[in-house]
Write an enzyme that holds these catalytic residues in place. Structure first.
Site, PDB file in Angstrom:
ATOM      1  N   ASP A 166       0.747  -1.064  -0.008  1.00 38.97           N
ATOM      2  CA  ASP A 166       0.057   0.034  -0.001  1.00 38.97           C
ATOM      3  C   ASP A 166       0.810   1.455  -0.242  1.00 38.97           C
ATOM      4  O   ASP A 166       2.020   1.186   0.418  1.00 38.97           O
ATOM      5  CB  ASP A 166      -0.864  -0.115   1.309  1.00 38.97           C
ATOM      6  N   ASN A 180     -10.520  -2.520  -6.165  1.00 38.70           N
ATOM      7  CA  ASN A 180      -9.697  -1.629  -7.282  1.00 38.70           C
ATOM      8  C   ASN A 180     -10.115  -1.451  -8.567  1.00 38.70           C
ATOM      9  O   ASN A 180      -9.853  -0.451  -9.504  1.00 38.70           O
ATOM     10  CB  ASN A 180      -8.395  -2.166  -7.447  1.00 38.70           C
TER      11      ASN A 180
HETATM   12  C1  FPP Z   1      -1.440   0.110  -3.319  1.00 35.68           C
HETATM   13  O1  FPP Z   1      -1.249   1.326  -3.489  1.00 35.68           O
HETATM   14  C2  FPP Z   1      -1.030  -0.632  -4.631  1.00 35.68           C
HETATM   15  C3  FPP Z   1      -1.707  -1.367  -5.587  1.00 35.68           C
HETATM   16  C4  FPP Z   1      -3.044  -1.224  -5.700  1.00 35.68           C
HETATM   17  C5  FPP Z   1      -0.953  -2.108  -6.723  1.00 35.68           C
HETATM   18  C6  FPP Z   1      -0.044  -2.868  -6.565  1.00 35.68           C
HETATM   19  C7  FPP Z   1       1.025  -2.898  -7.516  1.00 35.68           C
HETATM   20  C8  FPP Z   1       2.144  -3.048  -7.842  1.00 35.68           C
HETATM   21  C9  FPP Z   1       3.169  -2.633  -6.982  1.00 35.68           C
HETATM   22  C10 FPP Z   1       2.552  -3.283  -9.402  1.00 35.68           C
HETATM   23  C11 FPP Z   1       2.932  -4.429 -10.019  1.00 35.68           C
HETATM   24  C12 FPP Z   1       2.757  -5.478  -9.075  1.00 35.68           C
HETATM   25  C13 FPP Z   1       2.908  -6.840  -9.485  1.00 35.68           C
HETATM   26  C14 FPP Z   1       2.746  -8.214  -8.544  1.00 35.68           C
HETATM   27  C15 FPP Z   1       3.822  -7.170 -10.917  1.00 35.68           C
HETATM   28  P1  FPP Z   1      -2.353   2.662  -3.642  1.00 35.68           P
HETATM   29  O2  FPP Z   1      -2.530   2.811  -5.186  1.00 35.68           O
HETATM   30  O3  FPP Z   1      -3.408   2.300  -2.987  1.00 35.68           O
HETATM   31  O4  FPP Z   1      -1.846   3.717  -2.883  1.00 35.68           O
HETATM   32  P2  FPP Z   1      -2.402   4.966  -2.099  1.00 35.68           P
HETATM   33  O5  FPP Z   1      -3.056   4.369  -0.911  1.00 35.68           O
HETATM   34  O6  FPP Z   1      -1.195   5.729  -1.474  1.00 35.68           O
HETATM   35  O7  FPP Z   1      -3.439   5.648  -2.891  1.00 35.68           O
END
Ligand code: FPP
Length: 250
Positions: A22, A70
């Site tokens: 996250d 998401n």
């Molecule tokens: C959460 O941060 C992260 C995600 C929803 C996506 C995670 C994906 C990756 C790291 C990319 C690739 C992954 C793989 C396994 C190849 P957020 O967007 O919720 O952050 P925020 O809470 O600060 O908005």
């Protein structure tokens, strides 16, 4: 860095670590960048976590890469995440082969775009005989989706007379989950300072130790993983028993 790794007791490792990655969006915002740059930068941390876990001898690592919820993000962000997944899986299959890591995926995979689904299945097939570690990506996954799916399957069996309500046990229920072949995680890590489970492996995390770090996902590296494992090893897991009872079963 070396020091912390040396302090970890290799005989008391969690066999399964699950991670809620996250803070990609907030990391990007802090730098004045668009959210998608945060996801791109998060790939480096995925590599750190995977390599770190394999290096120390963790058998199962599960990453929450995309939740059912998401899908509600802005369309451009969903598209960017899917593209990034395809690109990363394609690029990293060789690393998975080199490190003897088997790729697995859980979630409503049919809902993924076709190129993502195909890329994923190709990598899963290619790495299927690898033995050192199983890397599971949770994609279009949520616990409530998984639990409803399991209940439906059990109800269908009951309707067909294959199962009686009295036969339903915790083990039967577990065998209908998408994680049926994976042991429950002993350790859950969540980055970015949030203290939530967010619809992730709710049944499987019943006895897990929870570890929260303020670091945003793109800042997370293998040393942070080692720190979480070390912290886990300092805890007493009682499973509802008393400390004295635990001493007697040791
Ligand atoms: C959460 O941060 C992260 C995600 C929803 C996506 C995670 C994906 C990756 C790291 C990319 C690739 C992954 C793989 C396994 C190849 P957020 O967007 O919720 O952050 P925020 O809470 O600060 O908005």
């Amino acid at each position: 860095m070396q020091e912390l790794k040396e302090k970890i007791d290799k005989k008391n490792l969690p066999s399964h670590i699950a991670i809620i990655m996250d803070g990609n969006g907030r990391w990007a915002k802090k730098k004045g960048l668009m959210r998608v740059f945060g996801h791109e930068s998060g790939v480096k941390s995925v590599r750190e976590a995977v390599e770190g876990a394999a290096e120390i001898g963790i058998k199962y690592l599960t990453l929450y890469a995309f939740s059912t919820e998401n899908w509600n993000r802005p369309q451009y962000e969903v598209n960017a995440l899917m593209k990034l997944l395809v690109k990363t899986i394609n690029k990293e299959t060789k690393t998975l082969m080199d490190n003897d890591i088997k790729l697995n995926a859980i979630g409503d995979l049919q809902s993924l775009p076709k190129d993502c689904f195909d890329e994923l299945h190709e990598a899963i097939a290619k790495t299927s005989n690898n033995k050192h570690m199983t890397l599971t990506l949770a994609l279009s996954y949520s616990s409530r989706w998984e639990i409803v799916k399991a209940v439906k399957e059990i109800a269908e069996k009951a309707e067909k007379g294959l199962l009686k309500s009295n036969d339903i046990t915790e083990d039967i229920f577990t065998s209908h989950l998408v994680t049926a072949n994976i042991p429950d995680p002993e350790l859950l890590i969540r980055t970015s300072g949030e203290h939530r489970i967010s619809n992730f492996l709710m049944w499987q995390l019943s006895y897990a130790e929870l570890y929260f770090t303020k670091k945003l996902w793109p800042e997370f590296n293998r040393n942070d993983l080692f720190e979480a494992i070390y912290d886990y090893q300092q805890r007493e897991r009682r499973f509802g028993m008393t400390s004295e009872q635990l001493e007697n079963v040791k």
